[in-house]
Write an enzyme that holds these catalytic residues in place. Structure first.
Site, PDB file in Angstrom:
ATOM      1  N   HIS A 113       0.870  -1.175   0.000  1.00 33.74           N
ATOM      2  CA  HIS A 113       0.000   0.000   0.000  1.00 33.74           C
ATOM      3  C   HIS A 113       0.905   1.222   0.000  1.00 33.74           C
ATOM      4  O   HIS A 113       2.136   1.074  -0.067  1.00 33.74           O
ATOM      5  CB  HIS A 113      -0.958  -0.013   1.200  1.00 33.74           C
ATOM      6  CG  HIS A 113      -0.297   0.080   2.537  1.00 33.74           C
ATOM      7  ND1 HIS A 113       0.535  -0.911   3.042  1.00 33.74           N
ATOM      8  CD2 HIS A 113      -0.312   1.059   3.492  1.00 33.74           C
ATOM      9  CE1 HIS A 113       0.964  -0.560   4.240  1.00 33.74           C
ATOM     10  NE2 HIS A 113       0.478   0.634   4.535  1.00 33.74           N
ATOM     11  N   HIS A 115       1.142   3.974   2.226  1.00 31.42           N
ATOM     12  CA  HIS A 115       1.553   4.724   3.406  1.00 31.42           C
ATOM     13  C   HIS A 115       3.030   5.084   3.239  1.00 31.42           C
ATOM     14  O   HIS A 115       3.830   4.278   2.743  1.00 31.42           O
ATOM     15  CB  HIS A 115       1.368   3.879   4.660  1.00 31.42           C
ATOM     16  CG  HIS A 115       0.159   4.259   5.469  1.00 31.42           C
ATOM     17  ND1 HIS A 115      -0.558   3.343   6.199  1.00 31.42           N
ATOM     18  CD2 HIS A 115      -0.456   5.456   5.682  1.00 31.42           C
ATOM     19  CE1 HIS A 115      -1.557   3.955   6.820  1.00 31.42           C
ATOM     20  NE2 HIS A 115      -1.516   5.233   6.519  1.00 31.42           N
ATOM     21  N   ASP A 117       5.610   5.183   5.115  1.00 29.89           N
ATOM     22  CA  ASP A 117       6.691   4.364   5.673  1.00 29.89           C
ATOM     23  C   ASP A 117       6.974   3.122   4.840  1.00 29.89           C
ATOM     24  O   ASP A 117       8.003   2.476   5.022  1.00 29.89           O
ATOM     25  CB  ASP A 117       6.391   3.976   7.130  1.00 29.89           C
ATOM     26  CG  ASP A 117       5.111   3.182   7.289  1.00 29.89           C
ATOM     27  OD1 ASP A 117       4.069   3.631   6.774  1.00 29.89           O
ATOM     28  OD2 ASP A 117       5.135   2.106   7.938  1.00 29.89           O
ATOM     29  N   HIS A 118       6.077   2.784   3.909  1.00 31.05           N
ATOM     30  CA  HIS A 118       6.294   1.604   3.062  1.00 31.05           C
ATOM     31  C   HIS A 118       6.911   1.955   1.710  1.00 31.05           C
ATOM     32  O   HIS A 118       7.306   1.061   0.960  1.00 31.05           O
ATOM     33  CB  HIS A 118       4.972   0.867   2.849  1.00 31.05           C
ATOM     34  CG  HIS A 118       4.465   0.207   4.095  1.00 31.05           C
ATOM     35  ND1 HIS A 118       4.516  -1.161   4.298  1.00 31.05           N
ATOM     36  CD2 HIS A 118       3.934   0.739   5.219  1.00 31.05           C
ATOM     37  CE1 HIS A 118       4.019  -1.437   5.501  1.00 31.05           C
ATOM     38  NE2 HIS A 118       3.660  -0.295   6.069  1.00 31.05           N
ATOM     39  N   HIS A 212      -7.247  -2.445   5.662  1.00 37.31           N
ATOM     40  CA  HIS A 212      -6.423  -1.441   6.343  1.00 37.31           C
ATOM     41  C   HIS A 212      -7.115  -0.073   6.259  1.00 37.31           C
ATOM     42  O   HIS A 212      -6.481   0.970   6.195  1.00 37.31           O
ATOM     43  CB  HIS A 212      -5.041  -1.399   5.696  1.00 37.31           C
ATOM     44  CG  HIS A 212      -4.001  -0.667   6.466  1.00 37.31           C
ATOM     45  ND1 HIS A 212      -3.865  -0.733   7.830  1.00 37.31           N
ATOM     46  CD2 HIS A 212      -2.994   0.184   6.034  1.00 37.31           C
ATOM     47  CE1 HIS A 212      -2.843   0.024   8.215  1.00 37.31           C
ATOM     48  NE2 HIS A 212      -2.301   0.588   7.146  1.00 37.31           N
ATOM     49  N   ASP A 235       0.068  -4.328   5.971  1.00 34.22           N
ATOM     50  CA  ASP A 235      -0.582  -3.699   7.122  1.00 34.22           C
ATOM     51  C   ASP A 235      -2.078  -3.987   7.088  1.00 34.22           C
ATOM     52  O   ASP A 235      -2.727  -3.780   6.048  1.00 34.22           O
ATOM     53  CB  ASP A 235      -0.380  -2.178   7.085  1.00 34.22           C
ATOM     54  CG  ASP A 235       1.002  -1.757   7.537  1.00 34.22           C
ATOM     55  OD1 ASP A 235       1.857  -2.643   7.694  1.00 34.22           O
ATOM     56  OD2 ASP A 235       1.218  -0.550   7.726  1.00 34.22           O
ATOM     57  N   HIS A 310       6.912  -5.100  11.139  1.00 33.54           N
ATOM     58  CA  HIS A 310       6.236  -3.798  11.267  1.00 33.54           C
ATOM     59  C   HIS A 310       5.940  -3.544  12.749  1.00 33.54           C
ATOM     60  O   HIS A 310       4.817  -3.259  13.153  1.00 33.54           O
ATOM     61  CB  HIS A 310       4.952  -3.765  10.437  1.00 33.54           C
ATOM     62  CG  HIS A 310       4.423  -2.371  10.196  1.00 33.54           C
ATOM     63  ND1 HIS A 310       3.525  -1.777  11.046  1.00 33.54           N
ATOM     64  CD2 HIS A 310       4.670  -1.484   9.205  1.00 33.54           C
ATOM     65  CE1 HIS A 310       3.228  -0.562  10.588  1.00 33.54           C
ATOM     66  NE2 HIS A 310       3.914  -0.361   9.475  1.00 33.54           N
TER      67      HIS A 310
END
Length: 362
Positions: A113, A115, A117-118, A212, A235, A310
């Site tokens: 996805h 986000h 941080d990914h 999510h 996530d 994570h």
């Protein structure tokens, strides 16, 4: 007795002298060690040393929250000699380098996805994929709808940098055709069928939807290679879909958030007057999975091993893993491991063995 005393005194004196010499030469000694280490690293491909099978390496077991020992989310999957990287968080490229794994080795990146941080290490990964091996084609980046926007953004952000590097090193070292990444989107809907990305006699890779919300779309990935299966949740909140996809899997790599520890952070933020941050801490447990819930999913699916990644919040010292895990081990009968950068799980082909170790070199 005096003779023995003299011998001891002489040995001690020699030790002091030797220590002093070593200390005075510490720079030269360190450089010699550096030469040996670099020479060995440049001559070695750690992936070629792996036995045939399915291997999972955590190149980032962390999250957006600070953790001194964990980079942002990143899972390297090696199927035979084929390398795939699921998500590329901040610091993950450096961790791969510490393992001796060159980004140019990667066949593709797969995003769960979007986000931050990914994906915030994707630009650096694209650069290393290009320059680390004079790649003549852009890095393939698989992801659900929206991946086109993400890849186009990184390509634009690194456009000036790419021009500098071609001008400096020359097109032979930095081939213009290999700049950046190319988006390979697939369509997926909540509750819908999986998307098949690779389907060969030895390897099948599929993406499946996870919950999510409000992040949509979000997916997990399933790798099946020569009788071995790995599922990566991405996530998500506790999900029957993850349980179904992981049925009988050798390894489930599942995200984990400790509500109890995050609540401590929320309380501390309120006391410190960090109202906005306290609100964030209050929100995040709602779309993540606790270690206990992840363990219950793994048990219901009949998974052989559970690897938590994570990790939320950051765990600055190992003893914190005890309250982080809570009673999760009582919910899952197989081996459960709290993920650290460099953790490697190997599943030899056509076998039921599970081997663990670390891929970090230093």
């Amino acid at each position: 007795m005096r003779t023995v005393t003299k011998v001891i005194a002489s040995v001690a004196a020699l030790a002091v002298v030797a220590g002093a010499v070593a200390y005075s030469q510490r720079g030269a000694i360190a450089q010699r060690m550096f030469v040996r280490g670099v020479t060995a690293a440049m001559a070695t491909d750690p992936i070629k040393q792996l036995p045939d099978g399915l291997h999972v390496i955590l190149c980032g077991a962390g999250s957006p929250l600070p953790d001194p020992t964990r980079a942002g989310p990143c899972v390297a999957v090696v199927a035979g000699q084929r390398l795939f990287v699921v998500d590329v968080g901040d610091g993950a490229v450096r961790k791969l380098g510490m393992m001796g794994i060159n980004a140019s080795r990667a066949e593709a990146v797969l995003l769960t996805h979007f986000h931050s941080d990914h994906i915030d290490g994707l630009g650096g990964f694209m650069l290393q994929h290009w320059g680390g091996g004079a790649s003549k084609a852009p890095l393939p980046v698989h992801g659900p709808q929206g991946v086109e926007q993400v890849v186009a953004g990184f390509n634009e952000a690194y456009k000036l940098d790419s021009g500098y590097r071609i001008a400096h090193h020359g097109p032979g070292v930095m081939p213009p055709s290999g700049i950046g990444g190319v988006a390979l989107p697939f369509q997926i809907t909540q509750g819908g069928p999986s998307a098949v990305l690779i389907d060969t006699p030895d390897l099948k890779v599929t993406a499946f939807p996870v919950d999510h919300a409000p992040v949509e779309p979000a997916v997990g990935y399933k790798f099946v290679y020569k009788g071995r299966t790995v599922v990566i949740s991405g996530d998500n909140k506790p999900s029957k879909r993850v349980e179904a996809e992981a049925k009988g899997a050798d390894l489930l790599v599942h995200e984990a958030l400790s509500p109890e520890l995050v609540k401590i952070q929320e309380t501390a933020a309120l006391k410190g007057g960090r109202i906005n941050l306290a609100h964030v801490f209050a929100d995040i447990p709602g779309y993540h999975t606790s270690p206990t819930a992840a363990a219950a999913i793994a048990q219901a699916a009949g998974v052989k091993m559970l690897l938590l990644d994570h990790i939320v919040p950051g765990l600055p010292f190992k003893a914190l893993e005890i309250p982080f895990v809570g009673d999760a081990r009582s919910k899952f009968s197989g081996p459960l491991q709290v993920g650290h950068d460099g953790d490697r799980v190997s599943l030899p082909a056509n076998s039921d063995k599970i081997e663990t170790g670390s891929a970090l070199r230093f």
